[in-house]
Write a protein that holds these residues in place. Structure first.
Motif, mmCIF file in Angstrom:
data_model
loop_
_atom_site.group_PDB
_atom_site.id
_atom_site.type_symbol
_atom_site.label_atom_id
_atom_site.label_comp_id
_atom_site.label_asym_id
_atom_site.label_seq_id
_atom_site.Cartn_x
_atom_site.Cartn_y
_atom_site.Cartn_z
ATOM 1 N N MET A 118 0.829 -1.199 0.000
ATOM 2 C CA MET A 118 0.000 0.000 0.000
ATOM 3 C C MET A 118 0.867 1.255 0.000
ATOM 4 O O MET A 118 0.610 2.204 -0.749
ATOM 5 N N ALA A 119 1.887 1.273 0.847
ATOM 6 C CA ALA A 119 2.744 2.453 0.922
ATOM 7 C C ALA A 119 3.450 2.708 -0.403
ATOM 8 O O ALA A 119 3.435 3.834 -0.928
ATOM 9 N N ARG A 120 4.057 1.676 -0.955
ATOM 10 C CA ARG A 120 4.808 1.869 -2.202
ATOM 11 C C ARG A 120 3.875 2.259 -3.349
ATOM 12 O O ARG A 120 4.181 3.164 -4.131
ATOM 13 N N MET A 121 2.721 1.602 -3.448
ATOM 14 C CA MET A 121 1.769 1.919 -4.509
ATOM 15 C C MET A 121 1.293 3.370 -4.405
ATOM 16 O O MET A 121 1.284 4.113 -5.398
ATOM 17 N N LEU A 122 0.913 3.785 -3.198
ATOM 18 C CA LEU A 122 0.335 5.118 -3.043
ATOM 19 C C LEU A 122 1.374 6.219 -3.192
ATOM 20 O O LEU A 122 1.057 7.311 -3.671
ATOM 21 N N ILE A 123 2.613 5.962 -2.813
ATOM 22 C CA ILE A 123 3.669 6.958 -3.027
ATOM 23 C C ILE A 123 3.933 7.147 -4.528
ATOM 24 O O ILE A 123 4.183 8.259 -4.994
ATOM 25 N N LEU A 124 3.835 6.063 -5.293
ATOM 26 C CA LEU A 124 4.077 6.138 -6.734
ATOM 27 C C LEU A 124 2.885 6.699 -7.504
ATOM 28 O O LEU A 124 3.032 7.161 -8.644
ATOM 29 N N ASP A 125 1.693 6.681 -6.922
ATOM 30 C CA ASP A 125 0.456 7.063 -7.617
ATOM 31 C C ASP A 125 0.171 8.547 -7.386
ATOM 32 O O ASP A 125 -0.502 8.929 -6.432
ATOM 33 N N VAL A 126 0.682 9.383 -8.278
ATOM 34 C CA VAL A 126 0.500 10.832 -8.154
ATOM 35 C C VAL A 126 -0.625 11.271 -9.092
ATOM 36 O O VAL A 126 -0.570 11.032 -10.299
ATOM 37 N N GLU A 127 -1.644 11.919 -8.520
ATOM 38 C CA GLU A 127 -2.815 12.359 -9.283
ATOM 39 C C GLU A 127 -2.914 13.879 -9.235
ATOM 40 O O GLU A 127 -2.827 14.473 -8.157
ATOM 41 N N GLU A 128 -3.120 14.495 -10.374
ATOM 42 C CA GLU A 128 -3.268 15.948 -10.449
ATOM 43 C C GLU A 128 -4.698 16.394 -10.210
ATOM 44 O O GLU A 128 -4.952 17.529 -9.796
ATOM 45 N N ARG A 129 -5.666 15.510 -10.468
ATOM 46 C CA ARG A 129 -7.067 15.792 -10.222
ATOM 47 C C ARG A 129 -7.727 14.527 -9.661
ATOM 48 O O ARG A 129 -7.244 13.421 -9.911
ATOM 49 N N PRO A 130 -8.823 14.673 -8.933
ATOM 50 C CA PRO A 130 -9.507 13.482 -8.416
ATOM 51 C C PRO A 130 -9.915 12.539 -9.542
ATOM 52 O O PRO A 130 -10.312 12.986 -10.628
ATOM 53 N N THR A 131 -9.814 11.248 -9.301
ATOM 54 C CA THR A 131 -10.192 10.253 -10.292
ATOM 55 C C THR A 131 -11.713 10.190 -10.434
ATOM 56 O O THR A 131 -12.454 10.597 -9.526
ATOM 57 N N PRO A 132 -12.217 9.664 -11.545
ATOM 58 C CA PRO A 132 -13.668 9.448 -11.665
ATOM 59 C C PRO A 132 -14.223 8.582 -10.533
ATOM 60 O O PRO A 132 -15.350 8.796 -10.076
ATOM 61 N N GLN A 133 -13.412 7.622 -10.078
ATOM 62 C CA GLN A 133 -13.855 6.761 -8.985
ATOM 63 C C GLN A 133 -14.011 7.542 -7.681
ATOM 64 O O GLN A 133 -14.941 7.316 -6.910
#
Length: 347
Positions: A118-133
Motif C-alpha cells: 500500500m505504501a509503495r503503490m500510493l507513493i508512486l500514484d500521483v494524481e493531479e485531479r480526483p479520479t472518476p472513482q
C-alpha cells in the motif's frame, strides 16, 4: 470518534520536545515529531540494538522533519546508525521518512506485506485531479455540494507530497512471527480496520506493547471506506482485531502508541475501543428510521461539530459504519437521482 470514559494511567504527563527523547524503558526511546494537521504529532520509537538503532515509524517527509531527524540522530541517538526501520502501517505520518532513512543508512525495511504494498503503490500514484472513482464515491456518500465542487477542481493530496520514495525490497512480518530489537523478543500480532494488516509488537521480556494506531489512548483511530474498495467493511475488521488483541491485554502493559501519551490500563482501553463503535452503531440504527445519506449521519456518529478540516475523515467513517450495517443485513440503500445512496434501517 472519541473514546469512551474509563481509567487509564499515564506515566509521563508530557511528551518530549520535538527533536528530544524520553527513555520509557531500558533501550527504548520515545520521540515525537510534528504533523501539519489537526492531530498535530506522531510518536516514533527508537530501539537500542547496541551498535545501531531500530526505528519504529518515522513521521512525514518535509524540510522540518529532515531538520528534526538530523537533531534526533545527533542527539538522542548519539550519532549511531539506523540499521532497521519498522513500519506499523502504511499511512504517511508513519511512512514518510522511511525511504530517507533507508537511503541515508542502507537500513532494512520491516513491515507487513500489505503495509509495504500500500505504501509503495500510493507513493508512486500521483494524481493531479480526483479520479472518476473518487468523484463517484463522494457523490454516493452525499458530499456537501460546495465541498464537492471545490474538491473536484483541486489537486488532491498525494502520498508523494509528504513521503520520501521507498526503495524496492523489504522484510515481511506476519501473524505469529517474532523479532529481536532493543534487547527484547517481540511477538507480532496483526490488527486491522484502521489500516489493513496493521503491525503491533508485544514484548516477551517485559510489559511493552508497540501499538501504532491500532490502540491509542483517548481517541479512536479513523476507520474509513475509500474509492479503492467502496463496499469494504473495515468496522468488522476493527471489531475482530480488537477482540483478538483484547485477549492479550494485561493491566500492567505499557502501551507505546502512534499518537497521544503512553499508558497502562490496556484491558479497559480495549473495552472502550470496542464499545465506542457498538455505541455508534446503535445511534446510527436509530438515526436511520428515515432515509439518510452518509453525509447526514455525522451527528449520531461523532456527537460533535464536523468542520471542513475533518469533513473528509468523517465522511469515510460514516460510510464505513453504514457498510457494516449493510453487510449485517440491517439496512437497505437506494440510489437518489444525484447518485447518492439513501440508507434506511429495515423495519
Amino acid at each position: 470518534m472519541d473514546g469512551a470514559g474509563g481509567t487509564l494511567r499515564y506515566p509521563w504527563p508530557e511528551a518530549p520536545e520535538h527533536g528530544a527523547a524520553i527513555q520509557v524503558a531500558p533501550g527504548v526511546l520515545w520521540i515525537r515529531l510534528p504533523l501539519p494537521m489537526a492531530l498535530d504529532h506522531v510518536n516514533i520509537y527508537a530501539l537500542d540494538d547496541g551498535d545501531s538503532w531500530t526505528i519504529v515509524d518515522t513521521g512525514i517527509h518535509s524540510r522540518r522533519s529532515v531538520a528534526l531527524w538530523d537533531e534526533v540522530l545527533a542527539g538522542p541517538l548519539q550519532g549511531g546508525p539506523v540499521s532497521r526501520v519498522i513500519l506499523t502501517h502504511h499511512h504517511p505520518d508513519h511512512v514518510g521518512m522511511a525511504g530517507w532513512l533507508m537511503d541515508r543508512f542502507g537500513a532494512e525495511l520491516v513491515t507487513t506485506r500489505t503495509a509495504w504494498l500500500m505504501a509503495r503503490m500510493l507513493i508512486l500514484d500521483v494524481e493531479e485531479r480526483p479520479t472518476p472513482q473518487a468523484l463517484a464515491h463522494w457523490r454516493a456518500a452525499g458530499m456537501d455540494p460546495a465541498i464537492y465542487e471545490a474538491r473536484k477542481a483541486a489537486r488532491p493530496y498525494n502520498f508523494a507530497d509528504t513521503c520520501h520514495p521507498i526503495p524496492v525490497g523489504y522484510t515481511r512480518l506476519a501473524q505469529g512471527d517474532s523479532l529481536h530489537a532493543g534487547g527484547r523478543v517481540w511477538d507480532v500480532h496483526i490488527g486491522n480496520g484502521h489500516a489493513p494488516e496493521h503491525l503491533t509488537l508485544w514484548s516477551r521480556d517485559d510489559n511493552l506493547v508497540i501499538s501504532g494506531d491500532q490502540i491509542i489512548a483517548s481517541i479512536s483511530p479513523n476507520i474509513g471506506v475509500y474509492p479503492t474498495e467502496p463496499d469494504a467493511d473495515p468496522v468488522a475488521d476493527w471489531l475482530d482485531a480488537c477482540g483478538r488483541l483484547a485477549a492479550l491485554a494485561n493491566e500492567d502493559h505499557l502501551v507505546l502508541a502512534g499518537h497521544k501519551l503512553p499508558f497502562t490500563g490496556l484491558p479497559v482501553r480495549m473495552r472502550q475501543l470496542i464499545e465506542n463503535h457498538h455505541g455508534a452503531l446503535d445511534r446510527l440504527r436509530a438515526h436511520l428510521s428515515t432515509p439518510r445519506t452518509a453525509a447526514e449521519c455525522f451527528a449520531p456518529l461523532f456527537k460533535r461539530r464536523i468542520d471542513e478540516g475533518t469533513y473528509g475523515l468523517a465522511l469515510v467513517e460514516a460510510v464505513a459504519h453504514l457498510n457494516h450495517l449493510l453487510h449485517a443485513g440491517e439496512v437497505t440503500r437506494t440510489r437518489r437521482a444525484d447518485g447518492a445512496w439513501l440508507w434506511q434501517a429495515k423495519s
